[in-house]
Design a protein around this motif. Sequence first.
Motif, PDB file in Angstrom:
ATOM      1  N   ALA A 186      14.076  40.560 104.457  1.00 12.47           N
ATOM      2  CA  ALA A 186      13.377  39.420 103.847  1.00 12.47           C
ATOM      3  C   ALA A 186      12.933  39.740 102.417  1.00 12.47           C
ATOM      4  N   GLU A 187      12.478  40.975 102.202  1.00 12.92           N
ATOM      5  CA  GLU A 187      12.085  41.368 100.842  1.00 12.92           C
ATOM      6  C   GLU A 187      13.297  41.381  99.905  1.00 12.92           C
ATOM      7  N   GLY A 188      14.439  41.792 100.455  1.00 12.83           N
ATOM      8  CA  GLY A 188      15.676  41.785  99.677  1.00 12.83           C
ATOM      9  C   GLY A 188      16.072  40.373  99.272  1.00 12.83           C
ATOM     10  N   VAL A 189      15.942  39.441 100.219  1.00 18.30           N
ATOM     11  CA  VAL A 189      16.243  38.038  99.915  1.00 18.30           C
ATOM     12  C   VAL A 189      15.344  37.548  98.789  1.00 18.30           C
ATOM     13  N   VAL A 197      19.892  34.870  91.658  1.00 19.49           N
ATOM     14  CA  VAL A 197      21.240  34.851  92.219  1.00 19.49           C
ATOM     15  C   VAL A 197      21.305  34.195  93.601  1.00 19.49           C
ATOM     16  N   ALA A 198      20.162  34.134  94.317  1.00 18.29           N
ATOM     17  CA  ALA A 198      20.184  33.544  95.669  1.00 18.29           C
ATOM     18  C   ALA A 198      19.551  32.155  95.662  1.00 18.29           C
ATOM     19  N   GLU A 199      20.095  31.283  96.516  1.00 16.37           N
ATOM     20  CA  GLU A 199      19.521  29.955  96.724  1.00 16.37           C
ATOM     21  C   GLU A 199      18.250  30.074  97.563  1.00 16.37           C
ATOM     22  N   THR A 200      17.497  28.979  97.664  1.00 13.98           N
ATOM     23  CA  THR A 200      16.298  28.949  98.511  1.00 13.98           C
ATOM     24  C   THR A 200      16.686  29.323  99.949  1.00 13.98           C
ATOM     25  N   ASP A 201      17.791  28.743 100.423  1.00  8.89           N
ATOM     26  CA  ASP A 201      18.333  29.145 101.726  1.00  8.89           C
ATOM     27  C   ASP A 201      19.533  30.068 101.478  1.00  8.89           C
ATOM     28  N   PRO A 202      19.380  31.363 101.752  1.00  9.37           N
ATOM     29  CA  PRO A 202      20.439  32.312 101.386  1.00  9.37           C
ATOM     30  C   PRO A 202      21.576  32.390 102.414  1.00  9.37           C
ATOM     31  N   THR A 203      21.547  31.518 103.427  1.00  8.11           N
ATOM     32  CA  THR A 203      22.513  31.622 104.529  1.00  8.11           C
ATOM     33  C   THR A 203      23.961  31.656 104.039  1.00  8.11           C
TER      34      THR A 203
END
Lengths: 333, 333
Positions: A186-189, A197-203
Amino acid sequence: MKRYRLCFLGFGNVGRALARLLVAKSQELRERYEIEWEITGVATRRMGWRASGEAIDVANTDQIPSKNGFHEWLATARPDVLFETTSLNPETGQPAIDYLKASLQSGAHTITANKAPIVYAYDELNEISKANGKSFLFEATVLDSAPVFSLFRETLPGVKVRGFSGVFNSTTNVILESMEAGRTFAEGVKMAQELGVAETDPTHDVEGWDSIMKICAIARVILRTPLLPSDVRREGIRGLDPDTVQAARAEGRPFKLLSRATVNMDGSVSASVRPEQIGTGDPFSSVRGTSLAIHFELDTIPGLTVVSHRPNLQSTAYGLLADFINATRYQER
Amino acid sequence: MKRYRLCFLGFGNVGRALARLLVAKSQELRERYEIEWEITGVATRRMGWRASGEAIDVANTDQIPSKNGFHEWLATARPDVLFETTSLNPETGQPAIDYLKASLQSGAHTITANKAPIVYAYDELNEISKANGKSFLFEATVLDSAPVFSLFRETLPGVKVRGFSGVFNSTTNVILESMEAGRTFAEGVKMAQELGVAETDPTHDVEGWDSIMKICAIARVILRTPLLPSDVRREGIRGLDPDTVQAARAEGRPFKLLSRATVNMDGSVSASVRPEQIGTGDPFSSVRGTSLAIHFELDTIPGLTVVSHRPNLQSTAYGLLADFINATRYQER
């Protein structure tokens, strides 16, 4: 000298970075490529369809007349070049595909940062592009700005591609390195989100879908093989726990979410996305942080690797600008 | 479909590999690029100037009429494309420069694997090329077959290059790795010779001159800066003893003979060749054995690395073939 009318369909971070880059490079574009430009249309979900018959100022979008939908917008702005950077619909590529078709049919060079239309409608878009004598280009879709498609279009004629592999997703790189440093998933996200680089939802990134879309786009264009997302074996990085990730790094063989495609003897393509360990001397051993890379096996070159180190928003914008310059050069041929 | 008359000036390992590759790729050349070809001239120091007005068989050079010197050879063979692969004269680039000039003036696309003419006469050769409407290309000179010059000519328009670095020399790679494995310098040289990458006298490679020629060629073409071999700071690998080399590898930071060029604020270029240690995560950390690599710092991409893994003779030959195909495509524009 030719003056090009430019339109931005989508005007988020990438579109805005492109507008800034066009300003920064305007003297060079004039002097070296005989390109002048003005913007006549810009559209986003929030601002609606803004267009004019004359040059507009994208810093003051409220001042630009609002049109009723895409077709009126296109007819008003009459672009020579359309940049499409709307958000991705990974399941169908719509409505971007319809926009790109209409843009090409209207006589505009059409440039996209969107993978899905390549995956789902490349052949058709390419045909419309040829029939109308206008370029359809999409260099920003895989490694941001680093050349992938133009490499084969221009610099590597007559090679046979036997397969390719790649580190195509920054979010998973950042999450894995964060776990190597002792932090949680979670900290990585969160770190990937802070890096932009990541969206709000990283799925989409974490489960491998972003990488799969890139594999399919490259297979379609460079291997000339229709490959659908459902054809690709997929394993995301959620199954990796911090202990495993840290042990792998300690061993000097860290995990990356790796994309692979191989051309089989019968011409079919097998492809996968899954976490793999990267040893020293591996083509991807220099890939750190948000960097992206692709490696090709060719009949005439045993291995050819291209790495884009720490690409930023301006890099992605440059991918679109390079397409613009090349579109005007192809026109001259 | 066009039938091209080809001439080989120099017909050693690379020239012969190209002749084989042309045969292997002939169907693809016909079908995809509308290229047919025949060889009308071949020349080496040993066989002399062999040429005919008609197609010749390079497997039976004794059967081909012998001409009195270069100009008669050229006038007889009347090439559409000349491949120059004579041995390097690193001090002046002659007589290759005069041959290349005459070839372009005779109306042939002219393709070389020779660095020295780029270093000493690029501007002049480029002007003659333009005045005659024929291509002057040299992709095989730096990373064998991996795209370097065509990358900037075609795929990266409008970028500013701030500097570049590279692992440009296979012989020194092989010698250093051999020393890492506990062998002596002399044994490393022998291994490089057995792999076919080192000359009988390895001085040119070992002292850094081969790398310097490549730096100067890239600076001249891509940075548009005349840089002479004497302008480059040079330190070869002879000063490194096996203990130092082994300790560096044990530390995970092995030595490579690294080439570097930086564009200074005033537009001048500073360049060096010297052994440097490569850490993990470094752009060159995946470069092993005979592999070669180049890394660019660009205004729009923080770092772009191209690695050619284990290039072989066919790879170098492919560099020349790619130039041939591209020359015929440029002509069409």
